[in-house]
Design a protein around this motif. Structure first.
Motif, PDB file in Angstrom:
ATOM      1  N   LEU A  11      94.802 -15.405 -35.022  1.00 38.89           N
ATOM      2  CA  LEU A  11      94.232 -15.349 -36.380  1.00 38.89           C
ATOM      3  C   LEU A  11      94.779 -16.533 -37.180  1.00 38.89           C
ATOM      4  O   LEU A  11      95.988 -16.742 -37.221  1.00 38.89           O
ATOM      5  N   GLY A  12      93.890 -17.301 -37.801  1.00 38.32           N
ATOM      6  CA  GLY A  12      94.345 -18.527 -38.454  1.00 38.32           C
ATOM      7  C   GLY A  12      94.729 -19.585 -37.427  1.00 38.32           C
ATOM      8  O   GLY A  12      95.550 -20.465 -37.706  1.00 38.32           O
ATOM      9  N   GLY A  13      94.111 -19.501 -36.251  1.00 33.25           N
ATOM     10  CA  GLY A  13      94.421 -20.433 -35.157  1.00 33.25           C
ATOM     11  C   GLY A  13      93.956 -21.856 -35.397  1.00 33.25           C
ATOM     12  O   GLY A  13      94.147 -22.738 -34.556  1.00 33.25           O
ATOM     13  N   THR A  14      93.350 -22.077 -36.540  1.00 36.12           N
ATOM     14  CA  THR A  14      92.936 -23.436 -36.934  1.00 36.12           C
ATOM     15  C   THR A  14      94.088 -24.206 -37.578  1.00 36.12           C
ATOM     16  O   THR A  14      93.979 -25.409 -37.806  1.00 36.12           O
ATOM     17  N   GLY A  15      95.176 -23.514 -37.905  1.00 33.75           N
ATOM     18  CA  GLY A  15      96.263 -24.156 -38.661  1.00 33.75           C
ATOM     19  C   GLY A  15      97.327 -24.759 -37.764  1.00 33.75           C
ATOM     20  O   GLY A  15      97.180 -24.833 -36.541  1.00 33.75           O
ATOM     21  N   ASP A  16      98.416 -25.172 -38.384  1.00 35.84           N
ATOM     22  CA  ASP A  16      99.447 -25.931 -37.668  1.00 35.84           C
ATOM     23  C   ASP A  16     100.040 -25.138 -36.506  1.00 35.84           C
ATOM     24  O   ASP A  16     100.041 -25.578 -35.368  1.00 35.84           O
ATOM     25  N   LEU A  17     100.595 -23.967 -36.792  1.00 33.08           N
ATOM     26  CA  LEU A  17     101.251 -23.192 -35.727  1.00 33.08           C
ATOM     27  C   LEU A  17     100.226 -22.618 -34.762  1.00 33.08           C
ATOM     28  O   LEU A  17     100.384 -22.703 -33.535  1.00 33.08           O
ATOM     29  N   GLY A  18      99.167 -22.019 -35.300  1.00 35.13           N
ATOM     30  CA  GLY A  18      98.186 -21.348 -34.444  1.00 35.13           C
ATOM     31  C   GLY A  18      97.521 -22.292 -33.459  1.00 35.13           C
ATOM     32  O   GLY A  18      97.352 -21.962 -32.277  1.00 35.13           O
ATOM     33  N   SER A  36      89.346 -17.609 -37.305  1.00 40.67           N
ATOM     34  CA  SER A  36      89.313 -18.302 -38.593  1.00 40.67           C
ATOM     35  C   SER A  36      88.565 -17.421 -39.591  1.00 40.67           C
ATOM     36  O   SER A  36      87.895 -16.461 -39.201  1.00 40.67           O
ATOM     37  N   ARG A  37      88.647 -17.759 -40.863  1.00 37.19           N
ATOM     38  CA  ARG A  37      87.798 -17.065 -41.826  1.00 37.19           C
ATOM     39  C   ARG A  37      86.350 -17.442 -41.624  1.00 37.19           C
ATOM     40  O   ARG A  37      85.455 -16.698 -42.020  1.00 37.19           O
ATOM     41  N   THR A  38      86.096 -18.614 -41.047  1.00 35.00           N
ATOM     42  CA  THR A  38      84.701 -19.011 -40.798  1.00 35.00           C
ATOM     43  C   THR A  38      84.515 -19.397 -39.329  1.00 35.00           C
ATOM     44  O   THR A  38      85.384 -20.035 -38.726  1.00 35.00           O
ATOM     45  N   GLU A  40      82.523 -21.577 -38.107  1.00 37.46           N
ATOM     46  CA  GLU A  40      82.421 -23.028 -37.922  1.00 37.46           C
ATOM     47  C   GLU A  40      83.798 -23.656 -37.741  1.00 37.46           C
ATOM     48  O   GLU A  40      84.020 -24.508 -36.880  1.00 37.46           O
ATOM     49  N   LYS A  41      84.739 -23.210 -38.563  1.00 36.93           N
ATOM     50  CA  LYS A  41      86.083 -23.800 -38.484  1.00 36.93           C
ATOM     51  C   LYS A  41      86.768 -23.402 -37.169  1.00 36.93           C
ATOM     52  O   LYS A  41      87.433 -24.213 -36.529  1.00 36.93           O
ATOM     53  N   GLY A  42      86.578 -22.165 -36.768  1.00 32.06           N
ATOM     54  CA  GLY A  42      87.144 -21.718 -35.485  1.00 32.06           C
ATOM     55  C   GLY A  42      86.556 -22.522 -34.334  1.00 32.06           C
ATOM     56  O   GLY A  42      87.284 -22.956 -33.435  1.00 32.06           O
ATOM     57  N   MET A  75      99.267 -13.490 -35.179  1.00 29.01           N
ATOM     58  CA  MET A  75      99.011 -13.703 -36.615  1.00 29.01           C
ATOM     59  C   MET A  75      99.658 -15.009 -37.051  1.00 29.01           C
ATOM     60  O   MET A  75     100.884 -15.120 -37.044  1.00 29.01           O
ATOM     61  N   THR A  76      98.866 -15.993 -37.457  1.00 28.53           N
ATOM     62  CA  THR A  76      99.430 -17.282 -37.894  1.00 28.53           C
ATOM     63  C   THR A  76      98.779 -17.749 -39.196  1.00 28.53           C
ATOM     64  O   THR A  76      98.146 -18.808 -39.234  1.00 28.53           O
ATOM     65  N   VAL A  77      98.911 -16.960 -40.243  1.00 31.12           N
ATOM     66  CA  VAL A  77      98.444 -17.405 -41.566  1.00 31.12           C
ATOM     67  C   VAL A  77      99.626 -17.376 -42.533  1.00 31.12           C
ATOM     68  O   VAL A  77     100.615 -16.687 -42.290  1.00 31.12           O
ATOM     69  N   SER A  84      96.399  -9.375 -46.623  1.00 27.71           N
ATOM     70  CA  SER A  84      94.937  -9.330 -46.814  1.00 27.71           C
ATOM     71  C   SER A  84      94.209  -9.666 -45.512  1.00 27.71           C
ATOM     72  O   SER A  84      93.165  -9.079 -45.204  1.00 27.71           O
ATOM     73  N   THR A  85      94.754 -10.580 -44.717  1.00 30.14           N
ATOM     74  CA  THR A  85      94.118 -10.909 -43.431  1.00 30.14           C
ATOM     75  C   THR A  85      94.220  -9.729 -42.472  1.00 30.14           C
ATOM     76  O   THR A  85      93.254  -9.384 -41.775  1.00 30.14           O
ATOM     77  N   LEU A  86      95.377  -9.083 -42.432  1.00 28.33           N
ATOM     78  CA  LEU A  86      95.538  -7.925 -41.537  1.00 28.33           C
ATOM     79  C   LEU A  86      94.576  -6.805 -41.896  1.00 28.33           C
ATOM     80  O   LEU A  86      94.056  -6.114 -41.011  1.00 28.33           O
ATOM     81  N   THR A 102     104.894 -14.661 -39.041  1.00 28.14           N
ATOM     82  CA  THR A 102     104.984 -14.983 -40.472  1.00 28.14           C
ATOM     83  C   THR A 102     106.418 -15.220 -40.935  1.00 28.14           C
ATOM     84  O   THR A 102     107.312 -14.433 -40.650  1.00 28.14           O
ATOM     85  N   VAL A 103     106.601 -16.271 -41.708  1.00 30.22           N
ATOM     86  CA  VAL A 103     107.859 -16.502 -42.414  1.00 30.22           C
ATOM     87  C   VAL A 103     107.561 -16.316 -43.906  1.00 30.22           C
ATOM     88  O   VAL A 103     106.661 -16.972 -44.435  1.00 30.22           O
ATOM     89  N   PRO A 104     108.301 -15.425 -44.571  1.00 26.17           N
ATOM     90  CA  PRO A 104     107.990 -15.171 -45.991  1.00 26.17           C
ATOM     91  C   PRO A 104     108.544 -16.258 -46.903  1.00 26.17           C
ATOM     92  O   PRO A 104     109.456 -16.017 -47.691  1.00 26.17           O
ATOM     93  N   PHE A 139     108.500 -16.452 -32.759  1.00 23.79           N
ATOM     94  CA  PHE A 139     108.109 -17.845 -33.017  1.00 23.79           C
ATOM     95  C   PHE A 139     108.464 -18.383 -34.403  1.00 23.79           C
ATOM     96  O   PHE A 139     108.092 -19.507 -34.743  1.00 23.79           O
ATOM     97  N   GLN A 140     109.188 -17.597 -35.238  1.00 23.47           N
ATOM     98  CA  GLN A 140     109.467 -18.081 -36.606  1.00 23.47           C
ATOM     99  C   GLN A 140     110.261 -19.390 -36.637  1.00 23.47           C
ATOM    100  O   GLN A 140     110.189 -20.137 -37.598  1.00 23.47           O
ATOM    101  N   ASN A 141     111.041 -19.650 -35.592  1.00 22.28           N
ATOM    102  CA  ASN A 141     111.978 -20.773 -35.650  1.00 22.28           C
ATOM    103  C   ASN A 141     111.506 -22.004 -34.873  1.00 22.28           C
ATOM    104  O   ASN A 141     112.262 -22.970 -34.717  1.00 22.28           O
ATOM    105  N   GLY A 143     109.156 -25.194 -34.682  1.00 14.74           N
ATOM    106  CA  GLY A 143     108.338 -26.094 -35.496  1.00 14.74           C
ATOM    107  C   GLY A 143     106.998 -26.351 -34.817  1.00 14.74           C
ATOM    108  O   GLY A 143     106.947 -26.684 -33.628  1.00 14.74           O
ATOM    109  N   ALA A 144     105.907 -26.183 -35.580  1.00 17.49           N
ATOM    110  CA  ALA A 144     104.568 -26.315 -35.000  1.00 17.49           C
ATOM    111  C   ALA A 144     104.349 -27.680 -34.364  1.00 17.49           C
ATOM    112  O   ALA A 144     103.634 -27.801 -33.363  1.00 17.49           O
ATOM    113  N   MET A 145     104.976 -28.717 -34.921  1.00 14.95           N
ATOM    114  CA  MET A 145     104.741 -30.066 -34.387  1.00 14.95           C
ATOM    115  C   MET A 145     105.113 -30.165 -32.917  1.00 14.95           C
ATOM    116  O   MET A 145     104.534 -30.929 -32.165  1.00 14.95           O
TER     117      MET A 145
END
Ligand code: NAP
Length: 224
Positions: A11-18, A36-38, A40-42, A75-77, A84-86, A102-104, A139-141, A143-145
């Motif tokens: 979820l949110g796999g379009t972002g840095d970590l996902g 993704s929320r859309t 097209e983006k996924g 979950m990677t948002v 709200s995503t859950l 998730t890191v708060p 996976f909190q620790n 770095g996505a890079m």
């Protein structure tokens, strides 16, 4: 004992970590569904991977569709959109493991530990989802890079969750990424991994490190 996992939704796999995790797991042979929320983006995020590695089994979806079709969901948002995503995927997660990364972080003071009411983000995820879903935190620790490139990653993964078998399953997914995963206790202990990330962000800034991680020392001779 670890359950057999063939497909992973992010979820949110379009972002840095996902996207970094999608890259690693798809190359390890898993079927990966990028949520993704859309749509097209996924699909664009999936195409970016298949363009680079044509044999991969990666597809793009809306989050709820991805969650309903996969064995395990990740979950990677950002923290502020976690609950709200859950809510949008709760039914699809029934009977499954949710891996919460998730890191708060609360901007602008992301280098300061600011855990939420109720303990930590992973416990909040469990509260939103109820007992039909097993939340495991990991996976909190990392770095996505590091996940978006091909190099050895100097970081271990603390895996917390209330059921041993679910932690075993997630540790096998950690190992598929080329990392060491450790049984780190019940979900309440995810607070430690989540808090550590703000410490690592501070270390990165002060010592000009790109993506500092953690390593557990000592030889594992067995696990209980
Ligand atoms: N980045 C890291 O190095 C790292 C390391 C460890 C843990 N984490 C944790 O992993 C999670 C993701 O981090 P990230 O850096 O990958 O985040 P990110 O790139 O900023 O965002 C990830 C995805 O979240 C979705 N998103 C954005 N706004 C949203 C909203 N309002 N509602 C629902 N979804 C929304 C977006 O997907 P769509 O637009 O496609 O829906 C986006 O691609 C965070 O909780 C973070 O603390 C990150």
């Amino acid at each position: 004992m670890a359950e057999e996992v063939k497909s992973i939704a992010i979820l949110g796999g379009t972002g840095d970590l996902g996207w970094g995790l999608a890259r690693q797991w798809s190359r390890a042979g898993y079927q990966v569904l990028i949520g993704s929320r859309t749509l097209e983006k996924g699909e664009a995020a999936a195409k970016a991977l298949v363009d680079e590695f044509p044999d991969l089994n990666v597809t793009g979806h809306e989050n709820a569709d991805a969650a309903s079709k996969a064995d395990v969901v990740v979950m990677t948002v950002p923290f502020e959109h976690q609950a709200s995503t859950l809510e949008t995927v709760r039914e699809a997660l029934s009977g499954k493991i949710l891996v919460d990364t998730t890191v708060p972080l609360v901007p602008p003071k992301v280098g300061t530990v600011q855990l939420p009411e109720g303990g930590c983000a992973a416990q909040r995820a469990q509260a939103v989802l109820g007992d039909d879903t097993q939340v495991v935190s990991a996976f909190q620790n990392v770095g996505a890079m590091h996940l978006r490139e091909d190099h050895q990653i100097a970081c271990d993964v603390l895996v917390t969750g209330n059921k041993r078998a679910a932690r075993d399953t997630v540790i096998s997914l950690v190992e598929a990424v080329g990392l060491r995963g450790w049984h780190a206790g019940p979900l309440a202990n995810a607070a430690a991994a989540e808090a550590l990330t703000s410490v690592l962000i501070t270390i990165n800034r002060h010592h000009k490190i790109e993506g500092a991680g953690i390593l557990i020392t000592g030889e594992a001779t067995d696990s209980e």
